[in-house]
Design an enzyme around this catalytic site. Structure first.
Site, short mmCIF file in Angstrom:
data_model
loop_
_atom_site.label_atom_id
_atom_site.label_comp_id
_atom_site.label_asym_id
_atom_site.label_seq_id
_atom_site.Cartn_x
_atom_site.Cartn_y
_atom_site.Cartn_z
N MET A 145 0.81 -1.21 0.00
CA MET A 145 0.00 0.00 0.00
C MET A 145 0.85 1.27 0.00
O MET A 145 2.06 1.22 0.19
CB MET A 145 -0.93 -0.01 1.22
CG MET A 145 -1.90 -1.17 1.24
SD MET A 145 -2.91 -1.22 2.74
CE MET A 145 -3.88 0.28 2.56
N ASP B 85 -2.68 -5.05 0.44
CA ASP B 85 -2.18 -6.37 0.84
C ASP B 85 -2.80 -6.87 2.14
O ASP B 85 -3.13 -8.07 2.26
CB ASP B 85 -0.66 -6.37 0.93
CG ASP B 85 -0.08 -5.24 1.76
OD1 ASP B 85 -0.84 -4.44 2.35
OD2 ASP B 85 1.16 -5.14 1.83
#
Length: 484
Positions: free
Chosen positions: A80, A236
């Protein structure tokens, strides 16, 4: 068949599942290199992500050609916060500034001082988030900033390559500091605060929605039919939560990867930015999650491994399986700063309490305990944000160490569940999202929890000693911070 692609910090993993969610196979790429041109900087070349994805796909196709040929849906996951900047022709303007890059700490402080950011996003503006990185680019690379047409998160850069679409989804976008997290939409006023407009952002969908169709050229090259859908996907951690079935209120996991995460699913939006807990959208419509994040988990053990010239496995095996009382040596795992609960990009790690008797095993024990106590910090922050946990499930590479799991269970004073054999991480979660997007299946039914193979209980005889060591750990942060 359904394909999950997980863009990790160090490699890309591709996983194939069937309609019953049985894992058919998986393959990973070679290492994706990270450049650190200055202290606190962390960058990757997005072209390497495409190369790594091609490698992982090639490995999966070679091993399972018939199964791969009938893929109907693809889900994406990725690390991210990364600032991936494209011009009007979709050309990359500079290396991606990664999630663990702290160069924008001054910009983060300045944005966080604007009360609109915490009010609208529900989060502190951390240096690792995307908005302060763009403020840094504006201040330090104005020529690059002037050419920006698209600001994309890493997995969504892969989406452009896969589908030609500029789209993202809620869970990843919540980590930018530009999302109205409760309203699940971009905030024009927060974008304006960094000199951007909504036209610079990708369109938003939910993680289970269709967010593009695989380009015909790629479908032909990979031997696939046309019309393969690409799901919105997830950041994720939210993708791992989908893989673990952590989508219902009260479900939680602890992830021991490069970073460490304590993740709790929520049925409603529960912001409490003062606790430094992340309050983000989940990948499923109408759900949110809270997350405490530490920046160095297995990264701390890997650092210790490099310094001692011993493998991480050898270091943990040296401790045995029986949990020991803390030795008095304390390790602060702040090798690249810390998020929860300190929001401190400048703090650095330390060993304290060393003596002549402090051998390698004692230092290894302290490293594992330090990460366990950092996760305990996140547990306390979640409590302050209104979430009480009764147990957690362990995932990630560090969960292979039974000693570490016992340490975490005892530090948290919570049972730690180990899932049955299988890979239920981000690639699996991404594949599940691809299945949902392609078939319209019920997301909660698809994102079920795996069976529990074993539960690690706290060591009752050591909980008091661990509590004492944790309180010592808590006292050391302000002392070390004052020294800086």
């Amino acid at each position: 068949m359904y394909l999950g692609i997980d863009l990790g910090t160090s490699s890309v993993k591709a996983m194939l599942i069937d309609a019953e969610q049985t894992v058919v196979g998986s393959a990973s790429s070679k290492e994706v290199k990270t450049a650190r041109p200055q202290a606190g900087w962390s960058e990757q070349d997005p072209a390497d992500w495409i190369r790594a994805t091609e490698e992982a796909i090639a490995g999966l196709r070679a091993a399972h050609p018939a199964a791969f040929a009938v893929v109907r849906g693809i889900g994406l996951s990725g690390h991210m916060h990364g600032a991936t900047l494209l011009d009007a022709e979709d050309k990359v303007l500079r290396p991606c500034i990664m999630w663990n890059d702290t160069r924008s700490h001054r910009e983060a402080v300045a944005l966080d001082a604007d009360p609109r950011f915490r009010r609208i996003t529900g989060n502190i503006v951390f240096p690792g988030f995307t908005a302060p990185k763009l403020a840094w680019v504006k201040n330090n690379e104005p020529d690059v900033f002037a050419k920006i047409r698209w600001v994309l998160l890493p997995k969504d850069f892969l989406r452009v390559w896969l589908t030609s679409e500029h789209m993202s989804e809620m869970s990843d976008s919540a980590g930018t500091s530009w999302l109205d997290t409760g309203g699940r939409k971009w905030s024009g006023e927060l974008l304006a605060a960094t000199g951007l407009e909504e036209r610079h952002m990708p369109a938003l969908v939910e993680g289970t929605d269709v967010a593009g169709i695989l380009r015909p050229e790629l479908a032909a090259r990979w031997g696939l039919d046309t019309g393969v859908v690409v799901a919105g996907g997830a950041g994720d951690n939210a993708a791992s939560a989908c893989g673990m079935g952590t989508v219902r209120e009260g479900a939680a996991f602890v992830s021991l990867g490069t970073s460490g995460v304590l993740f709790a699913a929520n049925a409603s939006y529960l912001p409490n930015p003062e606790s430094a807990v992340h309050a983000f959208c989940h990948a499923l419509r109408g759900t949110w999650h809270q997350m405490g994040v530490i920046l160095s988990a297995t990264d701390a053990l890997n650092w210790h491994s490099r310094v001692t010239s011993a493998s991480a496995a050898d270091l943990t095996e040296e401790l045995g399986d029986m949990l020991k009382a803390p030795s008095g040596v304390t390790f602060l795992p702040y090798l690249s700063g810390e998020r929860t609960p300190h929001n401190d990009a400048a703090i650095r790690g330390a060993f304290l309490g060393l003596g002549h008797e402090s051998g390698r095993a004692v230092l290894t024990q302290a490293v594992l305990e330090g990460v366990s106590f950092a996760i305990r910090d996140s547990l306390e922050a979640l409590k302050s944000a209104g979430t009480a946990l009764t147990r957690v499930t362990a995932i990630g590479g560090g969960s292979r160490s039974r000693y570490w799991l016992k340490s975490i269970a005892t530090a948290l004073n919570l049972p730690v569940d180990l899932p049955a054999d299988g890979d239920f991480g981000a690639a699996f979660g991404a594949a599940r999202l691809g299945l949902i997007a392609a078939t319209g299946a019920d997301p909660v039914a698809v994102c079920s929890a795996p069976a529990t193979a074993e539960t690690i209980e706290p060591e009752a005889a050591l909980t008091a000693a661990y509590e004492d060591a944790y309180q010592r750990y808590r006292r050391l942060y302000p002392a070390v911070r004052a020294a800086y």
